[in-house]
Write a protein that holds these residues in place. Structure first.
Motif, short mmCIF file in Angstrom:
data_model
loop_
_atom_site.label_atom_id
_atom_site.label_comp_id
_atom_site.label_asym_id
_atom_site.label_seq_id
_atom_site.Cartn_x
_atom_site.Cartn_y
_atom_site.Cartn_z
N PRO A 1 -100.36 -103.17 108.77
CA PRO A 1 -99.85 -103.51 107.39
C PRO A 1 -99.60 -102.62 106.34
O PRO A 1 -100.69 -101.72 106.03
CB PRO A 1 -100.76 -104.64 106.93
CG PRO A 1 -101.92 -104.30 107.77
CD PRO A 1 -101.96 -103.42 109.05
N MET A 2 -98.55 -102.40 105.86
CA MET A 2 -98.05 -101.20 104.90
C MET A 2 -97.75 -101.80 103.65
O MET A 2 -97.46 -100.93 102.76
CB MET A 2 -96.86 -100.45 105.49
CG MET A 2 -97.35 -99.70 106.82
SD MET A 2 -98.70 -98.47 106.62
CE MET A 2 -98.24 -97.38 105.66
N THR A 3 -97.97 -103.14 103.36
CA THR A 3 -97.53 -103.66 102.16
C THR A 3 -98.55 -104.79 101.77
O THR A 3 -99.28 -105.08 102.65
CB THR A 3 -95.99 -104.25 101.84
OG1 THR A 3 -96.30 -105.51 102.76
CG2 THR A 3 -95.09 -103.23 102.41
N PRO A 4 -98.67 -105.02 100.55
CA PRO A 4 -99.96 -106.09 100.05
C PRO A 4 -99.49 -107.41 101.02
O PRO A 4 -100.49 -108.48 101.16
CB PRO A 4 -99.83 -106.48 98.59
CG PRO A 4 -99.19 -104.99 98.31
CD PRO A 4 -98.36 -104.57 99.25
N THR A 5 -98.35 -107.66 101.42
CA THR A 5 -98.11 -109.19 101.99
C THR A 5 -98.26 -108.72 103.64
O THR A 5 -97.73 -109.76 104.30
CB THR A 5 -96.49 -109.49 101.72
OG1 THR A 5 -95.68 -108.56 101.98
CG2 THR A 5 -96.72 -110.04 100.18
N GLY A 6 -98.44 -107.36 104.08
CA GLY A 6 -98.89 -107.24 105.39
C GLY A 6 -97.65 -106.79 106.33
O GLY A 6 -97.53 -106.69 107.42
N THR A 7 -96.48 -106.37 105.52
CA THR A 7 -95.20 -106.01 106.18
C THR A 7 -95.63 -104.79 107.35
O THR A 7 -96.26 -103.88 106.80
CB THR A 7 -94.14 -105.59 105.34
OG1 THR A 7 -93.74 -106.56 104.58
CG2 THR A 7 -92.66 -105.12 106.21
N ASP B 1 -95.19 -115.34 113.00
CA ASP B 1 -94.24 -114.36 113.63
C ASP B 1 -93.97 -112.95 112.78
O ASP B 1 -92.91 -112.09 113.20
CB ASP B 1 -92.76 -115.04 113.45
CG ASP B 1 -92.37 -115.27 111.98
OD1 ASP B 1 -93.28 -115.50 111.17
OD2 ASP B 1 -91.22 -115.34 111.71
N MET B 2 -94.78 -112.68 111.99
CA MET B 2 -94.58 -111.29 111.16
C MET B 2 -95.74 -110.59 111.64
O MET B 2 -95.74 -109.37 111.03
CB MET B 2 -94.76 -111.53 109.71
CG MET B 2 -93.79 -112.60 108.99
SD MET B 2 -91.87 -112.10 109.16
CE MET B 2 -92.01 -110.41 108.22
N TRP B 3 -96.41 -110.45 112.73
CA TRP B 3 -97.08 -109.46 113.17
C TRP B 3 -97.54 -109.83 114.59
O TRP B 3 -97.35 -110.97 115.02
CB TRP B 3 -98.59 -109.70 112.34
CG TRP B 3 -99.42 -110.82 112.52
CD1 TRP B 3 -99.06 -111.79 111.95
CD2 TRP B 3 -100.66 -111.03 113.26
NE1 TRP B 3 -100.07 -112.84 112.01
CE2 TRP B 3 -100.76 -112.41 112.86
CE3 TRP B 3 -101.31 -110.27 114.17
CZ2 TRP B 3 -102.19 -113.04 113.37
CZ3 TRP B 3 -102.63 -110.84 114.47
CH2 TRP B 3 -102.92 -112.20 114.35
#
Length: 196
Positions: free
Chosen positions: A36-42, A83-85
């Motif tokens: 994760p590269m952003t605080p929201t885990g992107t 679905d985001m990881w």
């Protein structure tokens, strides 16, 4: 009247976004495509997993052409953002394979139906749910390009790699010194504007 080549133009833009999204993972180790590269885990692999589900839904269910592809994020009791990881048990090859199968399913729908073909997006509000293939193709192309843009930023944060695709970097020429000077100018301008 829609131009006769409009569908192929839209399809080409969608394919360009698909390829850009996958290119952003090339050459990276397993950890870097997942972290994760952003605080929201992107993260890169999560973006691909998400867009695979998007294509399967919009080009499948919407037009009465559901895929047999199981999507764990849609399972009963699935956690939000599933679905985001990718889990440790989902390999990069699994997720990329899912995405390529989603392309094939979407491409079959795009090829089989005219742009005016009617569909219904079941997860949209009733007053907007009735759509055409044209609208869905524009929507999914825009969403895929949006996530490819996220991938641009994530990849730059991971290892500094930038550019549109391998054959077209679309960045100004300049080495490390030029970029350092450029960033310094931007920082100075931001501070000056902030001090006003």
């Amino acid at each position: 009247m829609i131009a006769p080549d409009a569908k192929s133009d839209l399809h080409r833009y969608l394919q360009n976004a698909r390829e850009a999204l996958l290119w952003k993972m090339e050459g990276l180790p397993e950890y870097d495509v997942r972290r994760p590269m952003t605080p929201t885990g992107t993260n890169l692999l999560g973006l691909v997993k998400h867009v695979a589900g998007v294509e399967l839904g919009y080009f499948g269910e919407t037009f009465g052409r559901p895929s047999a592809e199981p999507l764990p994020q849609l399972a009963e009791g699935a956690e939000p953002n599933a679905d985001m990881w990718a889990t440790a048990d989902e390999s990069r090859e699994d997720v990329i394979g899912l995405y390529r199968r989603a392309w094939a399913h979407a491409d079959a729908t795009i090829e089989a139906l005219p742009l005016e073909a009617a569909g219904r997006v079941p997860w949209w509000p009733a007053e907007r749910a009735e759509v055409t293939l044209h609208r869905v193709l524009v929507h999914v192309t825009a969403e895929t390009h949006r996530h490819a843009g996220h991938a641009d930023i994530v990849r730059e944060l991971v290892d500094g790699t930038v550019g549109l695709r391998p054959s077209h970097g679309n960045m100004p020429p300049g080495g490390p010194t030029w970029w350092a000077d450029y960033l310094e100018r931007l920082e100075r301008a931001a501070r000056e504007a902030g001090d006003r």
